[in-house]
Motif scaffolding. Sequence first.
Motif, PDB file in Angstrom:
ATOM      1  N   LEU A  28       0.698  -1.347  -0.117  1.00  0.00           N
ATOM      2  CA  LEU A  28       0.104  -0.053  -0.041  1.00  0.00           C
ATOM      3  C   LEU A  28       0.829   1.438   0.019  1.00  0.00           C
ATOM      4  O   LEU A  28       0.203   2.414  -0.372  1.00  0.00           O
ATOM      5  CB  LEU A  28      -0.940   0.005   1.182  1.00  0.00           C
ATOM      6  N   GLU A  29       2.247   1.206   0.378  1.00  0.00           N
ATOM      7  CA  GLU A  29       3.002   2.436   0.350  1.00  0.00           C
ATOM      8  C   GLU A  29       3.480   2.486  -0.771  1.00  0.00           C
ATOM      9  O   GLU A  29       4.396   3.580  -1.314  1.00  0.00           O
ATOM     10  CB  GLU A  29       3.929   2.108   1.697  1.00  0.00           C
ATOM     11  N   ASN A  30       3.437   1.670  -1.716  1.00  0.00           N
ATOM     12  CA  ASN A  30       4.330   1.700  -2.872  1.00  0.00           C
ATOM     13  C   ASN A  30       3.372   2.183  -4.183  1.00  0.00           C
ATOM     14  O   ASN A  30       2.382   1.373  -4.647  1.00  0.00           O
ATOM     15  CB  ASN A  30       4.985   0.373  -3.282  1.00  0.00           C
ATOM     16  N   PRO A  31       3.265   3.570  -4.566  1.00  0.00           N
ATOM     17  CA  PRO A  31       2.457   3.915  -5.676  1.00  0.00           C
ATOM     18  C   PRO A  31       2.451   3.344  -6.787  1.00  0.00           C
ATOM     19  O   PRO A  31       1.534   3.116  -7.723  1.00  0.00           O
ATOM     20  CB  PRO A  31       3.047   5.460  -5.897  1.00  0.00           C
ATOM     21  N   GLN A  32       3.609   2.620  -7.186  1.00  0.00           N
ATOM     22  CA  GLN A  32       3.610   1.680  -8.360  1.00  0.00           C
ATOM     23  C   GLN A  32       2.921   0.505  -8.444  1.00  0.00           C
ATOM     24  O   GLN A  32       2.522  -0.167  -9.446  1.00  0.00           O
ATOM     25  CB  GLN A  32       5.275   1.374  -8.768  1.00  0.00           C
ATOM     26  N   GLU A  33       2.220   0.167  -7.401  1.00  0.00           N
ATOM     27  CA  GLU A  33       1.423  -0.963  -7.216  1.00  0.00           C
ATOM     28  C   GLU A  33      -0.039  -0.705  -7.386  1.00  0.00           C
ATOM     29  O   GLU A  33      -0.972  -1.624  -7.281  1.00  0.00           O
ATOM     30  CB  GLU A  33       1.527  -1.257  -5.737  1.00  0.00           C
TER      31      GLU A  33
END
Length: 719
Positions: free
Chosen positions: A48-53
């Motif tokens: 959830l902390e990775n915008p690329q996800e």
Amino acid sequence: MAVWIQAQQLQGDALHQMQSLYGQHFPIEVRHYLSQWLEGQLWDVIDLENPQEEFKAKRLLDSLIQELQNKAEHQVGEDGFLLKIKLGHYASQLKSTYDRCPLELVRCIKHILYTEQRLVREASNSSSPVGGMMDSMSQKYQQINQVFEELRLLTQDTENDLRKLQHNQEYFIIQYQESLRIQAQLTSLATLPPADRQLREPTLLSKRATVEAWLTREANTLQKYRLDLAEKHQKSLQLLRKQQTIILDDELIHWKRRQQLAGNGGPPEGGLDILQSWCEKLAETIWQNRQQIRRAEHLRQQLPIPGPIEELLNDLNSTITDIISALVTSTFIIEKQPPQVLKTQTKFVATVRLLVGGKLNVHMNPPQVKATIISEQQAKALLKNENTRNDSSGEILNNNCVMEYHQATGTLSANFRNMSLKRIKRSDRRGAESVTEEKFTILFESQFSVGGNELVFQVKTLSLPVVVIVHGSQDNNATATVLWDNAFAEPGRVPFIVPDKVLWPQLCEALNMKYKAEVQSNRGLSEENLVFLAQKAFSSSSINPDDYRGMTMTWSQFNRESLPGRNFTFWQWFDGVMELTKKHLKPHWNDGAILGFVNKQQAQDMLMSKPNGTFLLRFSDSEIGGITIAWRMVWNLMPYTAKDFSIRSLADRISDLNHLLFLYPDRPKDEVFSKYYTPPLSKAVDGYVKPQIKQVVPESTIRSSLQMEEPIRAQHPRA
């Protein structure tokens, strides 16, 4: 059994908690009709902390909407018609809500599923027939919830008393105004003729006497009400402080300790949902009592009556302010720690969270959080409230972040997604201390107000110790510092003091935890493995585990002093074994094909009575991150390292050596390793044949070994 089926069987408070998870943000009907699909998706793999996800989350959102539309289309009949409309509406609603922020949908569903699983688990524990007793965790939770219920009743009781006091005081003021009116009438009698004055004065004097007597009695009653209310508030605050101590000093500290051990590969620290719910209940109860105390103070100011109540209310107000201050400052925590081995010029992330942010409406004016790297000495000064003059020990890029409120989960957090340590300022090192033993910490700080600027809080929290490196070659020594600190730090320590020596069994526990996590295996270090490590650590030949239980290992023995006759430390050797196993040998370790922790002489003794071609795999004593094949005909091949396995795998190398027949003690090698062999090359393409690499052992070596076998056979007839 599916979680949703079990969740529908919840009762009482658990059922109410489950129902409160749903609303417009995620309707319960969607959970019901798509229960199997929802529980079958891999929500946890999305960071959830990775915008690329976000693209993964968007795919799941699209799939969810498609599933709802499919479900709607298959509805028939009168009831089906209504459900079809409803499900279609929900599909449009979810698309509208989450289309621009699909990660929030994932966050919401993860929260729902996690909470349902917890509620089902707690319900199962409470009903399990273990002598009618719940496990200690459930008992503890039950006790905490019982105290909250007691606090709720106390707060309700003081609220009723306060209203009664207010009503009585209002009536008192009316009567007091009446006494003033009578007095004014008596004063005005002086202007009347004596006959009229004598006629009216006795009645007014009697009225005044009656009212004044009532006022005197009622003033004493009001004072008693005030004192009784203050005593009840004292009782509430004592219980509040006790409950808060249990939650903050026990449960939250335990969570932080689990978080620290998770850094060594321990089990995950667990979610914060339960802790947040407790902290929010504390905040709500504290705030209600604070408002009551302020109203009581307002009543006192409105009608001052001499007595001890003013001092009592001042003490109560001071106490409640201390309690809420402790709650707010203690619940500003690091949910996702920054990496403890931190390389300069490398992106890293962290998340801080305020567990009471939603309940105290802090998100109405979102605070900004700042991250700074400070030294061990600066951390000590900070905790002593000494003036550090805003010193830092380096420069972090992208170190400011605004806290965001996530309505679906009720969390207020700041997600630092793109921090990078640009430079570091090191302090003077002590004695033999190396740069990889120097500890820093990331300081997160913020300021926000509560209750319309009634209270302003400055909050700070420190990360777990961080070791800063500038090159990958420093990683293993930095990891040793972090491992020792995480394993042996004591709660409430002065930053960042750890014992210089620890008992060998304690170190074994830490090493085993780290090994299993790094290798990602359920097969940990056996007692025989740990005896081998003890022999290596203490230069001992004893094979009795009991001989090592009382022995201690110092930090210097662990990762400062080289092992006898070697140019590397105990930790560097162990870390090399972990790295090699993690990257190239994991399946073979999990299969039990690698004995590993066996020295050269032990290997020879084990193979002596076995047929030719029997071999075993042991980690090299002489080389970091090496593994060797020991077998009857050659005894020990030169160790293989990660570099060798990047060219040809262990299984293929074993396949290449036709003289290897049985893995110790007697397993045919193909039975163990064939599933890992590289398939044969396909036919030539465009006239080209791809060359093969194969491992060989010089025949002369094998012949000389065979010649040496004769005297060995004579001495060992069973060979």
